[in-house]
Write a protein that holds these residues in place. Structure first.
Motif, PDB file in Angstrom:
ATOM      1  N   ALA A 284      -8.299   3.701  29.637  1.00 15.75           N
ATOM      2  CA  ALA A 284      -7.898   4.650  28.589  1.00 15.75           C
ATOM      3  C   ALA A 284      -8.871   5.836  28.544  1.00 15.75           C
ATOM      4  O   ALA A 284      -8.453   7.000  28.422  1.00 15.75           O
ATOM      5  CB  ALA A 284      -7.857   3.944  27.235  1.00 15.75           C
ATOM      6  N   ASN A 285     -10.161   5.525  28.681  1.00 17.47           N
ATOM      7  CA  ASN A 285     -11.164   6.611  28.691  1.00 17.47           C
ATOM      8  C   ASN A 285     -10.989   7.519  29.897  1.00 17.47           C
ATOM      9  O   ASN A 285     -11.140   8.738  29.802  1.00 17.47           O
ATOM     10  CB  ASN A 285     -12.579   6.019  28.695  1.00 17.47           C
ATOM     11  CG  ASN A 285     -12.925   5.445  27.328  1.00 17.47           C
ATOM     12  OD1 ASN A 285     -12.359   5.862  26.311  1.00 17.47           O
ATOM     13  ND2 ASN A 285     -13.833   4.475  27.308  1.00 17.47           N
ATOM     14  N   THR A 286     -10.688   6.907  31.040  1.00 21.23           N
ATOM     15  CA  THR A 286     -10.468   7.695  32.247  1.00 21.23           C
ATOM     16  C   THR A 286      -9.324   8.683  32.039  1.00 21.23           C
ATOM     17  O   THR A 286      -9.415   9.869  32.397  1.00 21.23           O
ATOM     18  CB  THR A 286     -10.133   6.764  33.437  1.00 21.23           C
ATOM     19  OG1 THR A 286     -11.239   5.892  33.650  1.00 21.23           O
ATOM     20  CG2 THR A 286      -9.843   7.557  34.706  1.00 21.23           C
ATOM     21  N   LEU A 287      -8.242   8.194  31.428  1.00 19.38           N
ATOM     22  CA  LEU A 287      -7.088   9.069  31.190  1.00 19.38           C
ATOM     23  C   LEU A 287      -7.475  10.216  30.256  1.00 19.38           C
ATOM     24  O   LEU A 287      -7.095  11.369  30.480  1.00 19.38           O
ATOM     25  CB  LEU A 287      -5.920   8.259  30.612  1.00 19.38           C
ATOM     26  CG  LEU A 287      -5.279   7.277  31.604  1.00 19.38           C
ATOM     27  CD1 LEU A 287      -4.197   6.445  30.909  1.00 19.38           C
ATOM     28  CD2 LEU A 287      -4.674   8.024  32.795  1.00 19.38           C
ATOM     29  N   LYS A 288      -8.249   9.860  29.238  1.00 16.83           N
ATOM     30  CA  LYS A 288      -8.698  10.885  28.294  1.00 16.83           C
ATOM     31  C   LYS A 288      -9.534  11.948  29.022  1.00 16.83           C
ATOM     32  O   LYS A 288      -9.320  13.155  28.869  1.00 16.83           O
ATOM     33  CB  LYS A 288      -9.538  10.204  27.207  1.00 16.83           C
ATOM     34  CG  LYS A 288      -9.725  11.045  25.965  1.00 16.83           C
ATOM     35  CD  LYS A 288     -10.433  10.238  24.881  1.00 16.83           C
ATOM     36  CE  LYS A 288     -10.923  11.145  23.759  1.00 16.83           C
ATOM     37  NZ  LYS A 288     -11.757  10.406  22.801  1.00 16.83           N
ATOM     38  N   ALA A 289     -10.464  11.435  29.858  1.00 21.50           N
ATOM     39  CA  ALA A 289     -11.346  12.348  30.596  1.00 21.50           C
ATOM     40  C   ALA A 289     -10.546  13.242  31.536  1.00 21.50           C
ATOM     41  O   ALA A 289     -10.936  14.378  31.829  1.00 21.50           O
ATOM     42  CB  ALA A 289     -12.378  11.540  31.387  1.00 21.50           C
TER      43      ALA A 289
END
Lengths: 430, 430
Positions: A284-289
């Motif tokens: 999820a963080n990767t997608l946000k980044a």
């Protein structure tokens, strides 16, 4: 005279043989005819010379058309210039069945037209290659589990209850009762794992999804291993070993087919252990980044999956999805009970989810509470919860969708070409 | 510590191992306990001595019951007196899941009770043996065709039309259309044979028969080869080779299972080529000579089949049944058009028909006339008749029912025990 198959011609060099098949293509140059014959095992060039055959045979050859069925006799001649290294010097030709105006010609046809003629379309080179890879993968799937001591336990198709919601179920009248077509054999694999330790089922499953994407069929094949005393980390290893085995087998046995399909083999050769493992939170963080519009807590859509796999040259394993978006039978993560001990394998190059699995809830009380919370009828699951009532045990399993896997390995973008007779929302025929 | 499976104990003699499984049975003699542990791969005796383990472990062992799940550690001891030749000298025991009042005890239970508890019944020795033979036969079926160059072409389950009458069809709503569950993949195998030469499908098929005999299931697995340019005599040879292959494989791989089932192995060893071939007319005369009340022109009932096979020690092939009782797509016998180029294989010992097949009608006009005569909707078969329109060819195929074959080979009289989760007229659960 016995039939010789084209794939076996090498063993018959210099011999007289009889071939039986269909005209794939042909060209004429005055007193010579070059016939491309296909018999399902290969294609061979058959040369017919007017001065070598009777007038009757020459006359018969004037009548050939694409897909005319014929019996040919002649001598097998090794010739490096011939496609496949062999050709037939034809001495006899008999037309078995004519073919007037065969609908699928070398020109381009639209998708709907080809799907309407699926029963003929499968005669084409490209469809051949795809379905041969499918066959190899079916063998490889069974060999993998058979070779590791799993027992095949076929799951039933008729079920009284749904494992994952009821909106996407096909229903039938079963002698006055309602029955549903199985979406998954998993509920049956769990008691089977209690009986046999390591089991799998492999058969058709059904989803009445009103979905017209290139990744959905209403009827598709799924293999589902389930293993007693297995937990999530080993399950991820199992999926990894399994997928590497499938890709390796296709590369070993179907290189020629993959070349026909213009598959980039380097991309398949990169599929080696270990697969990257991403915790859902990190994904999820990767997608946000990456600036993808993704809401924490949701399942991944196609654009999310594509963004996640973009950085890798092999499948990735995302684990510990939120419990709220996963099935009732998945065990919560003891470190964060809002998450589940689940995992999905995403194929590279945007081919999407090919495996979904989890460790199962093995506590009787917790499982019964979950069934109530999901508003599922307890009476439908009384037998299923017995797995926890009589000698419960940690266990885990996954499902791999055959057609999506064929799609990925062959590089064919739409799953409808990966099954002989695809069933789609508006397609039930042929 | 890694799990060792009971079937692999021989390789661990003298070693410390961890076993995981369920209590099959146990007995106590004062300060010794003899636990029979099963883990799905076998059963082993585990010896626990009060003086060798802590009080805590001994206490835990007092709590064991049939089907309690446990993790045991100890040393593998080769001992010819132990069942299987090995036993475990238990040094550690941990109860994973208790099992209070496990419903299936060593006493006799009624059929309905056992079927209601099928999910637990499959833990028993006898059901294990049957389902292991089933697994072997599934592998043997695939190996036979794969080894002979057949291409696997999975047939669809959803079909718009019935191949053999509509009264025994399960129907479902397919996005507003009617769809039927397949009774046979044959109609799909014929165009596939035109594409690949030799093909087979192997999957579940469905019959909504209101039949409660020991030979009927509503859902059963069928394998169906179809071969281009094959005619009836070679089809009979193919079925013969195939059946001998299946029986041989079961004898090779499942002797111990067949012994558990008390199968008379001599009866299986007698299954060798050639199988007797009986023309339908001769079979009818035989029945008449035996005083069986049989009407010429009918299909055989169970008593007729039993009378026919009584004189033979192996399967028999009856060929050329009356066209009137066979499907529209079967080719008439050129020597007597009232008969068809069909054949059934009857298993010995009264296990009934295990194979039905035929040479197919390959003439477009004749086939279209037959479809009209059978009052079948031509629009449902337009694609199917295309096989004759574009390069027709003689071809033949058969279907073999998996469960009846398992029933015969295991000597289990009722097919409901030959499939993990049987579906019968009044049984949809578990």
């Amino acid at each position: 005279m016995q039939q010789t198959y084209i794939r076996d011609l090498a063993a018959q060099a210099g011999q007289e043989v009889e071939l039986r098949g269909w005209i794939y293509n042909f060209r004429s140059s005055g007193k010579l005819k070059f016939i491309l014959l296909r018999d399902g095992t290969g294609i061979v060039q058959c040369v017919l010379s007017k001065k070598e055959v009777s007038d009757e045979i020459w006359q018969a050859s004037e009548d050939l058309a694409q897909e005319t069925s014929v019996v040919l006799r002649g001598k097998v001649n090794a010739d490096d210039r011939a496609p496949g290294g062999f050709e037939l010097w034809t001495s006899d030709l008999r037309v078995v069945g004519r073919a007037v105006d065969y609908p699928i010609t070398p020109k381009e046809h639209g998708d709907a037209f080809l799907l309407d003629h699926r029963h003929l379309w499968i005669r084409s080179k490209r469809q051949h290659a795809i379905l041969r890879v499918r066959h190899t993968l079916v063998q490889a799937i069974r060999d993998f589990f058979d070779g590791r001591g799993y027992t095949l336990i076929d799951a039933p198709i008729f079920t009284p209850a749904a494992s994952e919601g009821t909106t996407t179920l096909f229903e039938t009248d079963y002698f006055g009762e309602k029955a549903y077509l199985s979406q998954s054999g998993q509920l049956y694999m769990e008691p089977a794992a209690a009986a046999f330790g390591k089991v799998y089922c492999f058969g058709p499953t059904f989803r009445a999804e009103k979905s017209k994407t290139r990744k959905h069929l209403t009827e598709f094949w799924m293999v589902e291993p389930e293993v007693a005393f297995m937990e999530l980390p080993e399950l991820m290893e199992l999926a990894e070993d399994f997928i590497v085995h499938l890709v390796t087998r296709a590369l070993e046995r179907n290189r020629a087919d993959l070349e026909i399909l213009e598959r980039d083999l380097a991309k398949l050769e990169a599929v080696q252990k270990p697969f990257p493992r991403l915790h859902y939170n990190d994904a999820a963080n990767t997608l946000k980044a990456k600036g993808v519009d993704f809401q924490y807590g949701n399942d991944f859509g196609a654009p999310d999956e594509e963004a996640l796999v973009a950085d890798y040259d092999r499948p990735i394993i995302v684990h510990r999805f939120p419990a709220a978006i996963k099935a009732f039978y998945m065990k919560p993560d003891p470190e964060d009970p809002s998450l589940s001990l689940s995992m999905d394998v995403l194929a590279p190059e945007g081919y999407g989810e090919i495996v979904g699995g989890s460790q199962r809830e093995d506590d009787l009380e917790v499982l019964e509470r979950k069934i109530r919370e999901h508003n599922l009828p307890m009476s439908a699951f009384d037998w299923y919860v017995d797995v926890r009532r009589y000698g419960t045990f940690p266990h885990a399993g996954f499902g791999l969708g055959l057609e999506r896997t064929v799609s990925w390995i062959t590089g064919v973008r739409h799953v409808r070409e990966t099954i002989p007779f695809p069933r789609l929302m508006h397609r039930l025929k042929p």
